[in-house]
Design a protein around this motif. Structure first.
Motif, PDB file in Angstrom:
ATOM      1  N   LEU A  47       0.849  -1.192   0.000  1.00  0.00           N
ATOM      2  CA  LEU A  47       0.000   0.000   0.000  1.00  0.00           C
ATOM      3  C   LEU A  47       0.879   1.234   0.000  1.00  0.00           C
ATOM      4  N   GLU A  48       0.449   2.243  -0.719  1.00  0.00           N
ATOM      5  CA  GLU A  48       1.066   3.552  -0.581  1.00  0.00           C
ATOM      6  C   GLU A  48      -0.066   4.524  -0.321  1.00  0.00           C
ATOM      7  N   GLY A  49      -0.090   5.040   0.863  1.00  0.00           N
ATOM      8  CA  GLY A  49      -1.198   5.883   1.287  1.00  0.00           C
ATOM      9  C   GLY A  49      -1.600   5.487   2.691  1.00  0.00           C
ATOM     10  N   THR A  50      -2.805   5.795   3.047  1.00  0.00           N
ATOM     11  CA  THR A  50      -3.293   5.549   4.404  1.00  0.00           C
ATOM     12  C   THR A  50      -4.068   4.250   4.448  1.00  0.00           C
ATOM     13  N   ALA A  51      -3.749   3.395   5.417  1.00  0.00           N
ATOM     14  CA  ALA A  51      -4.517   2.176   5.639  1.00  0.00           C
ATOM     15  C   ALA A  51      -5.380   2.397   6.878  1.00  0.00           C
ATOM     16  N   ASN A  52      -6.673   2.371   6.708  1.00  0.00           N
ATOM     17  CA  ASN A  52      -7.601   2.521   7.829  1.00  0.00           C
ATOM     18  C   ASN A  52      -8.092   1.132   8.208  1.00  0.00           C
TER      19      ASN A  52
END
Length: 195
Positions: A47-52
């Motif tokens: 993942l590149e970004g925010t993992a919620n």
């Protein structure tokens, strides 16, 4: 799909429960689909970004990779392990109010704001091998200081008790304060200045 092969597929699955667009893949209904199972698992996820994530469970080690130092939850040791100079920081993120860390040689508990409170009905400071006591503090009781595991100074209900000799650079008593010797009710000798 392409214009020659037909339009793009935007709904997938036997119940058409996956929806795909140019920016996301999502379930048609929230909280109804799994990705993989305990027996059929995907290998890696990037993942590149925010993992919620909500209610995360892991059965193995978890590594938090920092710019210079890592933190690992070691499942075999049941321990959250901080590499040298990786800090547990509490409070304001810019200048943490409290930090706990090991720099490769020494251990630190740094309080950068307010008082540092250590609370307990009884508090004991001991050596790293747990063979010598340095300080003991008891609720509604004494505070004691030790030298080489031998109690030398202790607070009491009426003052302090000292075991051994007392070395002073000087002593000052105000007018009419006395140094007394002998019987505690009627001292045999008093030394004082009456002003």
């Amino acid at each position: 799909g392409t214009s020659g092969e037909g339009g793009p597929v935007t709904v997938l699955g036997p119940a058409q429960d996956f929806v795909a667009s140019t920016t996301e893949i999502k379930p048609k209904t929230t909280n109804t689909l799994d990705i993989g199972t305990s027996l059929l698992q995907f290998k890696d996820l990037y993942l590149e970004g925010t993992a919620n994530l909500v209610d995360v469970t892991t059965t193995g080690d978890v590594t938090l990779t920092g710019a210079a130092n890592n933190i690992v939850f070691d499942a075999r040791d049941n321990a959250l392990e901080f590499a040298d100079n990786a800090k547990a920081a509490f409070g304001d993120a810019t200048t943490p109010d409290l930090q706990i860390y090991h720099d490769g040689t020494d251990n630190y508990i740094e309080s950068n704001a307010g008082e540092l409170y250590i609370q307990g009905d009884g508090i004991t400071l001991r050596s790293d091998t747990d063979t010598e006591t340095y300080v003991t503090m008891d609720k509604d009781g004494a505070v004691a200081l030790y030298y080489d595991n031998s109690k030398k100074f202790e607070t009491t209900a009426t003052g302090v008790a000292i075991t051994g000799s007392l070395a002073l650079d000087g002593i000052h008593l105000d007018d009419n304060e006395k140094i007394t010797f002998g019987d505690s009710v009627t001292p045999d000798l008093e030394i004082f200045h009456n002003g």
